[in-house]
Design an enzyme around this catalytic site. Sequence first.
Site, mmCIF file in Angstrom:
data_model
loop_
_atom_site.group_PDB
_atom_site.id
_atom_site.type_symbol
_atom_site.label_atom_id
_atom_site.label_comp_id
_atom_site.label_asym_id
_atom_site.label_seq_id
_atom_site.Cartn_x
_atom_site.Cartn_y
_atom_site.Cartn_z
ATOM 1 N N TRP A 96 -11.584 9.205 -59.320
ATOM 2 C CA TRP A 96 -11.627 9.843 -60.636
ATOM 3 C C TRP A 96 -10.730 9.145 -61.653
ATOM 4 C CZ3 TRP A 96 -6.821 11.001 -62.096
ATOM 5 C CH2 TRP A 96 -5.860 11.168 -61.090
ATOM 6 N N ASN A 97 -9.681 8.451 -61.208
ATOM 7 C CA ASN A 97 -8.737 7.854 -62.169
ATOM 8 C C ASN A 97 -9.288 6.532 -62.689
ATOM 9 O OD1 ASN A 97 -8.211 6.543 -59.588
ATOM 10 N ND2 ASN A 97 -6.477 5.579 -60.616
ATOM 11 N N GLY A 137 -10.188 3.484 -53.635
ATOM 12 C CA GLY A 137 -9.680 4.773 -53.189
ATOM 13 C C GLY A 137 -8.547 4.586 -52.198
ATOM 14 N N GLY A 138 -8.406 5.547 -51.289
ATOM 15 C CA GLY A 138 -7.305 5.537 -50.340
ATOM 16 C C GLY A 138 -7.646 4.860 -49.030
ATOM 17 N N GLU A 155 -10.653 -1.881 -52.700
ATOM 18 C CA GLU A 155 -9.482 -1.890 -53.586
ATOM 19 C C GLU A 155 -8.783 -0.560 -53.369
ATOM 20 O OE1 GLU A 155 -6.818 -1.313 -56.149
ATOM 21 O OE2 GLU A 155 -8.524 -0.716 -57.393
ATOM 22 N N LEU A 156 -7.658 -0.601 -52.647
ATOM 23 C CA LEU A 156 -7.043 0.625 -52.160
ATOM 24 C C LEU A 156 -5.729 0.910 -52.880
ATOM 25 C CD1 LEU A 156 -7.847 0.016 -48.383
ATOM 26 C CD2 LEU A 156 -9.295 1.003 -50.168
ATOM 27 N N CYS A 203 -3.319 2.921 -59.050
ATOM 28 C CA CYS A 203 -3.144 2.211 -57.778
ATOM 29 C C CYS A 203 -2.076 1.133 -57.888
ATOM 30 C CB CYS A 203 -4.462 1.607 -57.319
ATOM 31 S SG CYS A 203 -5.243 0.522 -58.527
ATOM 32 N N GLU A 238 2.402 6.874 -50.783
ATOM 33 C CA GLU A 238 1.896 6.801 -52.145
ATOM 34 C C GLU A 238 1.756 8.217 -52.706
ATOM 35 O OE1 GLU A 238 -1.544 4.445 -54.664
ATOM 36 O OE2 GLU A 238 -2.057 5.238 -52.691
ATOM 37 N N GLU A 273 -11.561 -7.842 -57.649
ATOM 38 C CA GLU A 273 -12.365 -7.296 -58.736
ATOM 39 C C GLU A 273 -11.875 -7.905 -60.039
ATOM 40 O OE1 GLU A 273 -12.155 -2.979 -58.145
ATOM 41 O OE2 GLU A 273 -14.068 -3.158 -57.112
#
Length: 487
Positions: free
Chosen positions: A149-150, A225-226, A247-248, A281, A379, A456
């Site tokens: 969502w972010n 995400g996580g 991409e975590l 992140c 985190e 990315e």
Amino acid sequence: MQRFQHYIDGDFADGAGSFDSLDPATGAPWAQMPTATPADVDRAVTAAERAFFSPDWALMTATARGKLLLRLADLIAENAQHLAELETRDTGKIIRETSAQIAYVAEYYRYYAGLADKIEGAHLPIDKPDMEVWLRREPIGVVAAVVPWNSQLFLSAVKIGPALAAGCTVVLKASEEGPAPMLEFARLCDQAGFPPGVLNVITGGPEVGAALTAHPKVAHVAFTGGPETARHIVRNSAENLASTSLELGGKSPFIVFDDADLDSAVNAQVSGIFAASGQSCVAGSRLVVQAGIKDEFLARLKEKAEAVVIGAPDDMTTEVGPLCTARQVANAERLVARSVDQGAKLITGGKPLDREGFYFPPTILDCDGVPDAASLSNEFFGPVLSVVSFSTEAEAVQIANDTQFGLASGLFTQNLTRAHRMIRAIRAGIVWVNTYRAVSPIAPFGGHGLSGHGREGGIEAALDYTRVKAVWLRTSDAPIPDPFVMR
């Protein structure tokens, strides 16, 4: 309440079910969102596969694909304020950030629009005189893009942009915790004129993500995400053998030497951990500061943290808004309390605000002498900074690299030779020197370890959405010799 729909195969449709989306500033429902089912996922992926092989897309020139992306970029720029207002309402991210960020998202689509007809193959100087051999880069196929969502319009742009530029088709799953801007974004894609099925947007919970990432027609999964969710995705990819780019999260070190410009470093640290309420992140959540300036630096930082304007996310004067969910608030409070119990010193903040909504204040924990403090390894995804000091350059490197993550890092020093040594020594996909949280479509980002793999942004991202095909052309008119001897 507003009502949103899925976008599948060029049509807008309700989901099999629906759920209320909560306004983080009040905790009250404000919109109704559709919920996808595995059947909806299959319909979206099937549409994407059909579009991938359809002449309308498969035979479209790369230049024409670029023009469609340019049209989409223009539409995003024209509708940036509306999209920003939706993201602020649905996620609590402050309007002064969403307005600026979404306007810049258009530049990512413009970058990939320009790159679409510049993805080149190669001619090989092969060691056989009667052969011509060259390489073609071809689109990988249907891409499952899963975004949190972010910063979702940004995080989807670095997937959708390169994927479409390369000639792939996309099924994007928006997070169920704030999908409004992505569902609205689908309307702009429809207006831009992409053929039906080229881009599909759905939302829903973990079962939707599982059905999408394991679908046999998906060739590549692009996920942000996580780490725990990423593990499920990697397991799912065993079903379809899809390639993955992940991409975590991060626990990024923000390193300040005693020769740094402290005013600049303090402002950058505020940006690195308190901007976006720490829900980033790349948040610089570990301050690694040289011992001789620690007290002065913390004093300045505490003053700025306590002066931050906390308020409604739709107010342009607000600097820190609510967290996206009540769960994040509870997690931040729990980890702070645990760290204090372990011996960390609370400098400021640490408790949810006594007000309507999901608010948690800027928080600073002094973790010197408490290397196992929970705040140093977990985190938060919230505005919580953990501080440790160092004496030598070698110690700074050791502390910076003492993490399972490896996404971003910040370095503040005026010593050029030291900066180069540190750049080589820090294990992270991004090193910002005397700045922080800067991005561009031209530069790739990504990490390693628990921060994932793949990149990315930049041309590297576009190449991730292609496969290399080797083409062999025999140029001799003579009969093929002995068929039992490999050429």
